[in-house]
Design a protein around this motif. Structure first.
Motif, mmCIF file in Angstrom:
data_model
loop_
_atom_site.group_PDB
_atom_site.id
_atom_site.type_symbol
_atom_site.label_atom_id
_atom_site.label_comp_id
_atom_site.label_asym_id
_atom_site.label_seq_id
_atom_site.Cartn_x
_atom_site.Cartn_y
_atom_site.Cartn_z
ATOM 1 N N ALA A 122 0.831 -1.205 0.000
ATOM 2 C CA ALA A 122 0.000 0.000 0.000
ATOM 3 C C ALA A 122 0.864 1.254 0.000
ATOM 4 C CB ALA A 122 -0.932 -0.014 1.203
ATOM 5 N N SER A 123 1.921 1.246 0.800
ATOM 6 C CA SER A 123 2.827 2.396 0.843
ATOM 7 C C SER A 123 3.487 2.629 -0.514
ATOM 8 C CB SER A 123 3.907 2.176 1.909
ATOM 9 O OG SER A 123 3.329 2.051 3.193
ATOM 10 N N THR A 124 3.855 1.551 -1.183
ATOM 11 C CA THR A 124 4.478 1.686 -2.503
ATOM 12 C C THR A 124 3.505 2.285 -3.505
ATOM 13 O OG1 THR A 124 5.878 -0.233 -2.043
ATOM 14 C CG2 THR A 124 5.670 0.441 -4.342
ATOM 15 N N GLY A 125 2.249 1.860 -3.443
ATOM 16 C CA GLY A 125 1.247 2.449 -4.320
ATOM 17 C C GLY A 125 1.108 3.941 -4.114
ATOM 18 N N VAL A 126 1.140 4.374 -2.855
ATOM 19 C CA VAL A 126 1.044 5.803 -2.548
ATOM 20 C C VAL A 126 2.288 6.546 -3.034
ATOM 21 C CG1 VAL A 126 0.916 7.481 -0.668
ATOM 22 C CG2 VAL A 126 -0.494 5.438 -0.604
ATOM 23 N N VAL A 127 3.460 5.954 -2.825
ATOM 24 C CA VAL A 127 4.697 6.596 -3.284
ATOM 25 C C VAL A 127 4.681 6.790 -4.799
ATOM 26 C CG1 VAL A 127 7.179 6.220 -3.571
ATOM 27 C CG2 VAL A 127 6.115 5.843 -1.349
ATOM 28 N N VAL A 128 4.280 5.771 -5.526
ATOM 29 C CA VAL A 128 4.211 5.871 -6.986
ATOM 30 C C VAL A 128 3.217 6.952 -7.403
ATOM 31 C CG1 VAL A 128 3.529 4.645 -9.079
ATOM 32 C CG2 VAL A 128 4.967 3.500 -7.378
ATOM 33 N N ALA A 129 2.065 6.980 -6.748
ATOM 34 C CA ALA A 129 1.044 7.971 -7.093
ATOM 35 C C ALA A 129 1.542 9.391 -6.844
ATOM 36 C CB ALA A 129 -0.224 7.715 -6.279
ATOM 37 N N MET A 130 2.268 9.586 -5.749
ATOM 38 C CA MET A 130 2.762 10.921 -5.411
ATOM 39 C C MET A 130 3.933 11.335 -6.289
ATOM 40 S SD MET A 130 2.719 10.787 -1.258
ATOM 41 C CE MET A 130 1.196 10.777 -0.317
ATOM 42 N N ALA A 131 4.880 10.429 -6.464
ATOM 43 C CA ALA A 131 6.131 10.795 -7.130
ATOM 44 C C ALA A 131 6.004 10.871 -8.645
ATOM 45 C CB ALA A 131 7.224 9.791 -6.747
ATOM 46 N N PHE A 132 5.213 9.997 -9.243
ATOM 47 C CA PHE A 132 5.192 9.895 -10.700
ATOM 48 C C PHE A 132 3.877 10.345 -11.346
ATOM 49 C CE2 PHE A 132 8.016 6.417 -9.194
ATOM 50 C CZ PHE A 132 9.223 6.956 -9.641
ATOM 51 N N LEU A 133 2.791 10.359 -10.564
ATOM 52 C CA LEU A 133 1.492 10.694 -11.142
ATOM 53 C C LEU A 133 0.896 11.982 -10.585
ATOM 54 C CD1 LEU A 133 -0.047 7.091 -11.154
ATOM 55 C CD2 LEU A 133 1.117 8.278 -13.029
ATOM 56 N N GLY A 134 1.549 12.572 -9.605
ATOM 57 C CA GLY A 134 1.094 13.852 -9.069
ATOM 58 C C GLY A 134 -0.204 13.789 -8.293
ATOM 59 N N VAL A 135 -0.577 12.618 -7.760
ATOM 60 C CA VAL A 135 -1.808 12.504 -6.975
ATOM 61 C C VAL A 135 -1.600 13.179 -5.622
ATOM 62 C CG1 VAL A 135 -3.439 10.900 -5.907
ATOM 63 C CG2 VAL A 135 -2.411 10.370 -8.133
ATOM 64 N N GLY A 136 -2.559 14.009 -5.222
ATOM 65 C CA GLY A 136 -2.378 14.748 -3.975
ATOM 66 C C GLY A 136 -3.539 14.679 -3.020
ATOM 67 N N SER A 137 -4.599 13.929 -3.343
ATOM 68 C CA SER A 137 -5.775 13.877 -2.474
ATOM 69 C C SER A 137 -5.863 12.521 -1.779
ATOM 70 C CB SER A 137 -7.050 14.111 -3.286
ATOM 71 O OG SER A 137 -7.275 13.044 -4.187
ATOM 72 N N ALA A 138 -6.523 12.530 -0.617
ATOM 73 C CA ALA A 138 -6.691 11.285 0.129
ATOM 74 C C ALA A 138 -7.493 10.266 -0.665
ATOM 75 C CB ALA A 138 -7.374 11.573 1.466
ATOM 76 N N LEU A 139 -8.496 10.736 -1.401
ATOM 77 C CA LEU A 139 -9.304 9.817 -2.202
ATOM 78 C C LEU A 139 -8.471 9.180 -3.311
ATOM 79 C CD1 LEU A 139 -12.090 8.629 -2.673
ATOM 80 C CD2 LEU A 139 -12.601 10.570 -4.170
ATOM 81 N N GLY A 140 -7.545 9.938 -3.886
ATOM 82 C CA GLY A 140 -6.658 9.371 -4.898
ATOM 83 C C GLY A 140 -5.694 8.358 -4.320
ATOM 84 N N TYR A 141 -5.189 8.621 -3.098
ATOM 85 C CA TYR A 141 -4.276 7.677 -2.468
ATOM 86 C C TYR A 141 -4.931 6.313 -2.266
ATOM 87 C CZ TYR A 141 -1.740 11.908 -0.961
ATOM 88 O OH TYR A 141 -1.075 13.095 -0.919
ATOM 89 N N VAL A 142 -6.228 6.316 -1.935
ATOM 90 C CA VAL A 142 -6.898 5.074 -1.575
ATOM 91 C C VAL A 142 -6.778 4.035 -2.679
ATOM 92 C CG1 VAL A 142 -9.148 4.038 -1.148
ATOM 93 C CG2 VAL A 142 -8.503 6.110 0.059
ATOM 94 N N TRP A 143 -7.069 4.447 -3.908
ATOM 95 C CA TRP A 143 -7.068 3.480 -5.006
ATOM 96 C C TRP A 143 -5.670 2.947 -5.293
ATOM 97 C CZ3 TRP A 143 -11.417 1.377 -6.178
ATOM 98 C CH2 TRP A 143 -12.607 2.090 -6.021
ATOM 99 N N PHE A 144 -4.669 3.825 -5.278
ATOM 100 C CA PHE A 144 -3.304 3.385 -5.550
ATOM 101 C C PHE A 144 -2.766 2.535 -4.396
ATOM 102 C CE2 PHE A 144 -3.641 6.880 -8.530
ATOM 103 C CZ PHE A 144 -3.017 6.349 -9.653
ATOM 104 N N ALA A 145 -3.119 2.906 -3.175
ATOM 105 C CA ALA A 145 -2.672 2.116 -2.033
ATOM 106 C C ALA A 145 -3.279 0.720 -2.067
ATOM 107 C CB ALA A 145 -3.053 2.822 -0.726
ATOM 108 N N PHE A 146 -4.554 0.651 -2.391
ATOM 109 C CA PHE A 146 -5.202 -0.653 -2.457
ATOM 110 C C PHE A 146 -4.627 -1.495 -3.594
ATOM 111 C CE2 PHE A 146 -8.539 -3.694 -3.428
ATOM 112 C CZ PHE A 146 -8.818 -4.173 -2.158
ATOM 113 N N LEU A 147 -4.360 -0.868 -4.726
ATOM 114 C CA LEU A 147 -3.756 -1.589 -5.848
ATOM 115 C C LEU A 147 -2.375 -2.122 -5.472
ATOM 116 C CD1 LEU A 147 -3.885 -2.454 -8.825
ATOM 117 C CD2 LEU A 147 -2.896 -0.225 -9.420
#
Length: 356
Positions: A122-147
């Motif tokens: 889950a942490s890796t999904g959040v890191v990827v979303a933040m670092a490479f995809l520019g996701v900045g909202s809690a709702l966006g983190y949820v999907w990447f963390a779950f993936l």
């Protein structure tokens, strides 16, 4: 012992209904304990809605709880505190139940939901979303963390069951440790090379319920419900597997299917909880031990009690963090660590860890 006592004892030993009567009494006592726990959970939830960084009288809280009037107090309670409390209940349930399931699957009293790489995934999904995809909202983190949690769990199970050998507890633990180490190294490298992602990630990784709204609750709810149904359905099979795989097969348990479904339930429960609130430590480790301390090793009761104790602990810690940090707050991940560590040490000193 008097003659009357010995006679009564002998009658009890000869009475075939005596064990059944004792089992009924124990089940009734455990059921009463569940009702007490449910009452405590409702009380903690009400306190969570009432207590916050903004002081609102209890009478006003109770009034606008049932009749929203558009006032500032009503907005605070319905838009911030209620979704935060509901999310805390779901996250606590997910972590407690996945911890009990993880310890039963691996027959390891020190196992926690992160053992299958779920938390680091889950942490890796959040890191990827933040670092490479520019996701900045809690709702966006949820999907990447779950993936990320789902992919990590799949890889761990694939490594643990490579070849023709079924996934065993030892192989799963080793595979989980290897995947966790690789993901930790990847996360560290990305954050060191991307300071902006590090600044965002450090707030998520501490574990918090603040800033989450109903959208996050709606996202994680179906995953927690599905994981809950699978976990409860597996409880009788896990009781059989506690005596070993061979005994489990002799009792009619499909060991491979039980482990696969158990891993899926852990991924759903822990993945959803971690995605919603970040990695929160000690809840999944300590709560199953507390449940076993109360009701013994029967997984049906352990899971039932874990479903109540974990949300009580998590929502209570979140409420306590708001009180201790006023006018700010201490994040729930910090409070649970301070509460969970002494509880775990006390359980270890009071008795040996319950072997499964």
């Amino acid at each position: 012992m008097s003659v009357e006592d010995r006679t009564a004892s002998e009658r009890g030993a000869d009475d075939p209904a005596a064990p059944s009567t004792r089992r009924t009494a124990v089940a009734a006592l455990r059921g009463a304990g569940l009702l007490v726990g449910l009452g405590a959970l409702l009380l903690i939830a009400l306190l969570s809605v009432w207590v916050g960084t903004r002081d609102i009288p209890f009478t006003s809280t109770w009034s606008v709880l049932w009749q929203p009037d558009g006032s500032e107090a009503s907005v605070i309670i319905h838009d911030y505190r209620i979704p935060r409390t509901l999310l805390g209940l779901l996250v606590g349930l997910g972590l407690g139940l996945s911890g009990a399931l993880m310890q039963a699957l691996t027959r390891n009293p020190l196992a926690d939901p992160g053992l299958l790489g779920v938390s680091l995934g889950a942490s890796t999904g959040v890191v990827v979303a933040m670092a490479f995809l520019g996701v900045g909202s809690a709702l966006g983190y949820v999907w990447f963390a779950f993936l990320g949690a789902a992919i990590a769990s799949f890889v761990v199970y694939l490594l643990g069951s490579s070849g023709r050998t079924l996934a065993t507890p030892d192989r799963l633990v080793v595979a989980g440790a290897a995947v966790t180490a690789v993901l930790y190294a990847f996360n560290s490298a990305v954050m060191l090379l991307n300071p902006r992602a590090f600044d965002q990630f450090r707030f998520w990784t501490v574990g918090a319920l603040a800033g989450r709204n109903y959208d996050v609750v709606y996202v994680v709810l179906p995953f927690v419900v599905i994981g809950l149904v699978i976990a409860l359905a597996l409880a009788p099979s896990l009781n059989a597997l506690a005596m070993g795989d061979q005994m489990g097969r002799a009792l009619g348990v499909n060991v491979g299917r039980t482990r696969v479904l158990g891993a899926v339930a852990v991924m759903l429960l822990c993945g959803a909880a971690t995605a919603a609130a970040g990695p929160i430590t000690f809840v999944g480790l300590v709560v199953p031990h507390m449940a076993r301390f109360i009701v013994g090793p029967d997984q049906r009761w352990v899971m039932a009690y874990s479903m109540l104790i974990a949300p009580i602990l998590l929502v209570g810690a979140d409420t306590l963090g708001r009180v201790l940090g006023a006018p700010g707050e201490v994040q729930v991940g910090i409070v649970t660590a301070f509460i969970g560590a002494p509880l775990f040490i006390a359980l270890c000193r009071r008795r040996q860890l319950a072997m499964l």
